[in-house]
Write a protein that holds these residues in place. Structure first.
Motif, short mmCIF file in Angstrom:
data_model
loop_
_atom_site.label_atom_id
_atom_site.label_comp_id
_atom_site.label_asym_id
_atom_site.label_seq_id
_atom_site.Cartn_x
_atom_site.Cartn_y
_atom_site.Cartn_z
N GLY A 145 -82.81 67.46 -21.93
CA GLY A 145 -83.46 67.50 -20.62
C GLY A 145 -82.72 66.72 -19.55
N LEU A 146 -81.39 66.61 -19.69
CA LEU A 146 -80.59 65.84 -18.74
C LEU A 146 -79.66 66.75 -17.95
N LYS A 147 -79.22 66.25 -16.80
CA LYS A 147 -78.23 66.96 -16.01
C LYS A 147 -77.24 65.95 -15.43
N ALA A 148 -76.01 66.40 -15.21
CA ALA A 148 -74.96 65.53 -14.69
C ALA A 148 -75.02 65.48 -13.17
N ILE A 149 -74.84 64.27 -12.62
CA ILE A 149 -74.79 64.15 -11.16
C ILE A 149 -73.46 63.59 -10.68
N ASP A 150 -72.65 63.07 -11.61
CA ASP A 150 -71.32 62.60 -11.20
C ASP A 150 -70.46 62.40 -12.45
N THR A 151 -69.16 62.55 -12.26
CA THR A 151 -68.20 62.33 -13.34
C THR A 151 -67.40 61.06 -13.04
N ILE A 152 -67.48 60.11 -13.94
CA ILE A 152 -66.76 58.84 -13.77
C ILE A 152 -65.30 58.98 -14.19
N LEU A 153 -65.07 59.73 -15.29
CA LEU A 153 -63.71 59.81 -15.85
C LEU A 153 -63.57 61.08 -16.66
N GLU A 154 -62.44 61.75 -16.50
CA GLU A 154 -62.07 62.85 -17.39
C GLU A 154 -61.08 62.29 -18.41
N THR A 155 -61.38 62.47 -19.67
CA THR A 155 -60.62 61.80 -20.71
C THR A 155 -60.13 62.78 -21.77
N SER A 156 -59.09 62.37 -22.47
CA SER A 156 -58.55 63.11 -23.61
C SER A 156 -57.83 62.11 -24.50
N ALA A 157 -57.36 62.57 -25.64
CA ALA A 157 -56.64 61.69 -26.55
C ALA A 157 -55.25 61.37 -25.98
N HIS A 158 -54.86 60.12 -26.11
CA HIS A 158 -53.55 59.68 -25.63
C HIS A 158 -52.81 58.95 -26.74
N LEU A 159 -51.50 59.11 -26.74
CA LEU A 159 -50.64 58.31 -27.61
C LEU A 159 -50.22 57.08 -26.84
N ILE A 160 -50.55 55.92 -27.37
CA ILE A 160 -50.20 54.67 -26.70
C ILE A 160 -49.34 53.82 -27.62
N SER A 161 -48.58 52.91 -27.03
CA SER A 161 -47.77 52.00 -27.82
C SER A 161 -47.89 50.60 -27.28
N SER A 162 -47.54 49.65 -28.11
CA SER A 162 -47.47 48.26 -27.67
C SER A 162 -46.33 48.11 -26.67
N LYS A 163 -46.47 47.19 -25.74
CA LYS A 163 -45.40 46.95 -24.78
C LYS A 163 -44.23 46.21 -25.43
N THR A 164 -44.49 45.60 -26.56
CA THR A 164 -43.42 44.92 -27.31
C THR A 164 -43.49 45.37 -28.77
N PRO A 165 -43.18 46.64 -29.05
CA PRO A 165 -43.29 47.13 -30.43
C PRO A 165 -42.28 46.43 -31.35
N LYS A 166 -42.70 46.23 -32.59
CA LYS A 166 -41.82 45.59 -33.56
C LYS A 166 -40.72 46.55 -34.02
N HIS A 167 -40.99 47.84 -33.90
CA HIS A 167 -40.04 48.85 -34.38
C HIS A 167 -39.84 49.91 -33.30
N PRO A 168 -39.13 49.56 -32.22
CA PRO A 168 -39.01 50.48 -31.08
C PRO A 168 -38.34 51.80 -31.43
N GLU A 169 -37.36 51.80 -32.34
CA GLU A 169 -36.68 53.04 -32.69
C GLU A 169 -37.63 54.00 -33.39
N LEU A 170 -38.48 53.47 -34.26
CA LEU A 170 -39.44 54.31 -34.95
C LEU A 170 -40.51 54.81 -33.99
N VAL A 171 -40.91 53.97 -33.05
CA VAL A 171 -41.87 54.39 -32.02
C VAL A 171 -41.29 55.56 -31.23
#
Length: 602
Positions: free
Chosen positions: A483-509
């Protein structure tokens, strides 16, 4: 198979050579220092082959000698075998006497000949409550130990008669006695270890498909470095080749992952039942040298060499299946036990850790994991957008974080919700949103009451808990049903691949990032090839421009007078391929073919 081969002339010589060869191969990598074996299955083997129980034990002893020879060839420094449990004294007098006769005979053989001990410099130590043995057996044991006492290359512990309970009891007695004699003696774990019969284990093997430790080396086997392998083969059927496979597997896992388990497996060549049930069926019967009613479980902590996170719980996670498919397409092979939240890749130095989606941005942002797959909503909710590298939008798990109100309620706009009660599992994003609506400087000034609810958020309005909710919406059907309806969208989202800014294994990343990009391109594009007269190239190339440009090859002409034709090949967006083929045909192209892309690099 091995029983049949053993009847061939020269089998013993070939087997000896094979053990030496495997021993040298195994020594090229890490070798377990201490290997223990529960030799289970002699009685069942005897019954299956319609022979005396005594004969089954005799064959089991020959198997033990052959397997031990491989262990010492491979460089194992310490081996322990469960020869006789204290509980075995409860068996029939006939069988107990048969086992004692065999012990007398075999120990006398070692004492009189001792080729194995002498060849490999093995010192024999019979450990356990020896006072329970017949006096003549005690004498033979003492003489045999005396004969090998100067050997220092390796140690063979024969548990006879033995239980882990008795082992720990005598160790406690010795620790207490030492503390009474020496006031400066410190009662500690290391002191307890010192008085045990054997040192900590690296590898424990049990045969015959029984998945318990039967009161054998229980304290030693809980060492963090100990691997436990269960084999379905009866002990007399267990050959040096089976042992070689286990040792090679242990060596491989230790080299790549720093631990003999590497990933949860049963013994190579055996069934996977060891992964499913650690407890034997209640109607099965024990028939090894050692028998006890005590079960033991070993928890194995795997220290990963490289870390990589997937998404969410396998039941509730909206991204879990897609993540697994993506890793499969990227040729990241792994096997996950149903009860473990970590799996190690079998072809890359990568550990896959299965976490709740909300935890992944934190693990990656704080540098605990090099890579992660999770929703953009989770990254922003954890306030980790500036702490991670957003490498790639994976374009699945698409949802909208929306403000939902009762369809028949008194509110119609977001402004009317200021100061009201809002329920969400995304409290930070919700608070930030209403901070903007209220036009205040900090979240602490927001008057709208944002309350956290972890599940069934859509029921909050109907229950009177909230005036509105903020939740993820995919199709909107669940919200409509509530019984609900949307009145606004805060964010459109999907899956993302993220990495550490200081990865221990940059070549493998970088490698994994490229593989994921290739999989996404292969899913989004097909290859379209066609033939066309050169005169229409200017018309057809805009239809198939390719990712960078089309590939053009000149076709062989049958005569000088024939118009020159070319073959064109280009990557075309999958969702447009039908229209593209129609347009090419209309412009005069022919032989239009479409090929699927299994994988690519872009």
């Amino acid at each position: 198979m091995f029983e049949q081969l053993s009847t061939f002339p020269g089998y013993d010589q070939v087997l000896t050579g094979a053990k030496k060869l495997f021993g040298r191969i195994i020594q090229t990598g890490p070798v377990p220092k201490h290997v223990a074996i529960i030799m289970d299955g002699n009685r069942r083997y005897a019954r299956n082959h319609k022979m005396e129980i005594r004969e089954g034990h005799n064959i089991g002893f020959e198997t033990m000698a052959s397997v031990l020879e491989l262990l010492f060839e491979a460089g194992v420094e310490c081996a322990t075998v469960y020869a006789f449990s204290i509980e075995n004294f409860k068996r029939s007098a006939y069988e107990v006497e048969a086992l004692m006769d065999m012990a007398r005979s075999r120990l006398c053989q070692i004492r009189q000949h001792g080729e194995l001990c002498e060849k490999y410099g093995v010192r024999l130590r019979v450990v356990g409550n020896r006072k329970l043995l017949p006096v003549d057996v005690q004498q033979i044991v003492q003489e045999t130990e005396e004969m090998t006492k100067n050997n220092s290359r390796a140690v063979l512990y024969m548990c006879f008669p033995y239980t882990a309970r008795d082992d720990m009891t005598q160790s406690i007695r010795n620790v207490v006695a030492e503390s009474l004699i020496n006031p400066e003696f410190e009662i500690s774990e290391s002191a307890f270890n010192h008085f045990l019969y054997t040192p900590p284990l690296d590898l424990l093997i049990r045969t015959s498909g029984t998945y318990r430790l039967s009161d054998f080396l229980l304290w030693q086997s809980v060492s963090p470095k100990c691997s436990v392998v269960f084999s379905d083969r009866l002990w007399p059927e267990f050959s040096p080749l089976h042992m070689a496979k286990i040792l090679l597997n242990w060596s491989f896992n230790t080299y790549w992952y720093g631990h003999g388990n590497g990933f949860v497996v049963s013994a190579p060549g055996d069934s996977a039942r060891a992964q499913k049930s650690p407890v034997r069926a209640p109607d099965s019967t024990e028939d090894d040298y050692s028998d006890s009613s005590s079960d033991a479980a070993v928890d194995v902590a795997v220290e990963e060499e490289d870390t990589f996170t997937s998404d969410e719980d396998p039941i509730k996670g909206r991204l879990y299946e897609k993540c697994c498919d993506l890793m499969k397409g990227a040729d990241i092979k792994f096997r996950r036990s149903n009860r473990l939240d970590i799996a190690l890749s079998t072809n890359l130095p990568v550990a896959i850790i299965f976490l709740p989606a909300a935890d992944i941005p934190i693990f990656v942002g704080e540098g605990n994991c090099d890579l992660g797959i999770t929703g953009l909503d989770q990254i922003q909710e954890a306030d980790m957008l500036d702490s991670v590298e957003d490498l790639l939008d994976l374009e699945f798990g698409n949802c909208k974080l929306q403000v939902q109100i009762p369809a028949e309620g008194e509110y119609n706009s977001v402004d009317q919700l200021v100061g009201k009660k809002i329920v969400s599992s995304f409290t930070k994003l919700t608070t930030d949103y209403f901070q903007g609506i209220e036009n205040v400087k900090s979240a602490s000034e927001v008057t709208t009451k944002v309350k956290y609810v972890g599940g069934s958020v859509e029921a909050s309005c109907a229950l009177g808990v909230a005036d509105a909710i903020v939740d993820l919406v995919e199709s909107g059907e669940t919200m409509k049903a509530a019984g609900l309806k949307a009145i606004d969208t805060i964010l459109e989202t999907s899956a993302h691949l993220i990495s550490s800014k200081t990865p221990k294994h940059p070549e493998l990343v970088k490698k994994i990032h490229q593989r994921f990009e290739g999989i996404m391109a292969a899913n989004a594009y097909v290859v379209c090839t066609y033939n066309a007269p050169r005169s229409i190239l200017k018309s057809v190339l805009p239809v198939t421009p390719g990712r960078r440009s089309a590939t053009i090859s000149v076709l062989e002409r049958k005569s000088e007078e024939e118009e020159e034709w070319v073959a064109v090949s280009a990557m075309v967006p999958r969702k447009r391929i039908g229209d593209v083929m129609d347009e090419l045909k209309k412009l005069g192209a022919s032989d239009i073919l479409v090929f699927e892309l299994a994988n690519c690099r872009v």
